[in-house]
Motif scaffolding. Structure first.
Motif, PDB file in Angstrom:
ATOM      1  N   LYS A  38       0.658  -1.228  -0.125  1.00 13.79           N
ATOM      2  CA  LYS A  38      -0.093   0.293   0.139  1.00 13.79           C
ATOM      3  C   LYS A  38       0.512   1.201   0.039  1.00 13.79           C
ATOM      4  O   LYS A  38       0.509   2.285   1.081  1.00 13.79           O
ATOM      5  N   HIS A  39       1.481   1.307  -0.695  1.00 11.35           N
ATOM      6  CA  HIS A  39       2.835   2.487  -0.269  1.00 11.35           C
ATOM      7  C   HIS A  39       1.895   3.610  -2.106  1.00 11.35           C
ATOM      8  O   HIS A  39       3.070   2.632  -3.469  1.00 11.35           O
ATOM      9  N   SER A  40       1.584   4.400  -1.430  1.00 13.60           N
ATOM     10  CA  SER A  40       0.750   5.225  -2.787  1.00 13.60           C
ATOM     11  C   SER A  40       2.036   5.988  -3.817  1.00 13.60           C
ATOM     12  O   SER A  40       1.754   5.425  -4.566  1.00 13.60           O
ATOM     13  N   GLU A  72      -5.911  12.227  -1.203  1.00 16.12           N
ATOM     14  CA  GLU A  72      -5.781  13.542  -1.856  1.00 16.12           C
ATOM     15  C   GLU A  72      -4.654  14.258  -1.856  1.00 16.12           C
ATOM     16  O   GLU A  72      -3.774  15.472  -2.341  1.00 16.12           O
ATOM     17  N   ASP A  73      -3.685  13.489  -2.676  1.00 15.35           N
ATOM     18  CA  ASP A  73      -2.373  13.276  -3.678  1.00 15.35           C
ATOM     19  C   ASP A  73      -3.256  14.239  -4.899  1.00 15.35           C
ATOM     20  O   ASP A  73      -3.086  13.598  -5.592  1.00 15.35           O
ATOM     21  N   ALA A  74      -2.824  15.627  -5.326  1.00 14.82           N
ATOM     22  CA  ALA A  74      -2.883  15.965  -6.256  1.00 14.82           C
ATOM     23  C   ALA A  74      -2.178  15.919  -7.281  1.00 14.82           C
ATOM     24  O   ALA A  74      -2.459  15.650  -9.035  1.00 14.82           O
ATOM     25  N   ASP A  75      -0.599  15.849  -7.261  1.00 11.44           N
ATOM     26  CA  ASP A  75       0.291  15.260  -7.668  1.00 11.44           C
ATOM     27  C   ASP A  75      -0.416  13.700  -9.070  1.00 11.44           C
ATOM     28  O   ASP A  75      -0.559  13.554 -10.482  1.00 11.44           O
ATOM     29  N   ALA A  76      -1.183  12.905  -8.257  1.00 14.29           N
ATOM     30  CA  ALA A  76      -1.349  12.189  -9.292  1.00 14.29           C
ATOM     31  C   ALA A  76      -2.851  11.910  -9.565  1.00 14.29           C
ATOM     32  O   ALA A  76      -2.696  11.056 -10.311  1.00 14.29           O
ATOM     33  N   ARG A  99     -10.743  17.740  -9.373  1.00 18.85           N
ATOM     34  CA  ARG A  99     -10.485  16.811  -8.294  1.00 18.85           C
ATOM     35  C   ARG A  99      -8.962  17.245  -7.978  1.00 18.85           C
ATOM     36  O   ARG A  99      -8.329  17.505  -6.754  1.00 18.85           O
ATOM     37  N   ALA A 100      -7.681  17.505  -8.798  1.00 19.53           N
ATOM     38  CA  ALA A 100      -6.720  17.740  -8.071  1.00 19.53           C
ATOM     39  C   ALA A 100      -6.718  19.616  -7.911  1.00 19.53           C
ATOM     40  O   ALA A 100      -6.488  20.191  -6.725  1.00 19.53           O
TER      41      ALA A 100
END
Length: 170
Positions: A38-40, A72-76, A99-100
């Motif tokens: 689960k390492h995002s 919450e990861d806007a870059d992803a 969403r980003a």
């Protein structure tokens, strides 16, 4: 044999990724996932590698997994939008770019990419707004100026297009 922590391996993987050594980066990210599935970040960056290699479906799947772990990861989210665009899914791309931007309203990449996606859908007024917002963060970005010029040209606003292209050239 030297054992590295997941953070050390992630740092090494990033060095490989930035240098364009995708195989080395991928091997390290996969090693991280063996110890922590689960390492995002590892999932996200494996998605970037897949996207760079033209494997849009794999990229989208990996980035979706990363976002499920860290929504919450806007870059992803921004990179997932690019994966969706590579799969000719413009509506999905627009949705994740938005969403980003909910998470990071001044995210220059998401603003530029949303503008591109909207322009591709011929939603030119909204695309112009995105590019202008992105330019508030970085007035000198030639790519954004060029994209803005393209949209102006598509609308027949040739004086504005020429001005944007000039700004792109610096």
């Amino acid at each position: 044999m030297v054992s590295h922590s997941p953070d050390q391996m992630a740092g090494l993987a990033m060095q490989h990724l930035q240098a364009g050594r995708f195989a080395g980066a991928e091997a390290l990210y996969r090693q991280i996932l063996k110890s922590n599935p689960k390492h995002s970040d590892a999932l996200h960056f494996l998605g970037i590698i897949a996207l760079q290699e033209g494997r849009g479906g794999d990229a989208a799947s990996l980035m979706e997994q990363a976002i499920a772990i860290n929504p919450e990861d806007a870059d992803a989210l921004n990179n997932l939008g690019q994966a969706y665009e590579s799969l000719y899914r413009p509506d999905d791309a627009v949705a994740v770019y938005r969403r980003a931007l909910q998470r990071v309203p001044a995210h220059e990449g998401a603003l530029n990419n949303l503008g591109n996606a909207l322009a591709g859908k011929e939603e030119y007024a909204q695309a112009v707004q995105c590019y202008q917002q992105a330019l508030k963060s970085n007035r000198n970005d030639p790519e954004i100026h060029s994209n803005l010029g393209d949209v102006y040209q598509e609308q027949g606003l040739l004086d504005d297009a020429v001005a944007s292209y000039r700004d792109a050239l610096g």
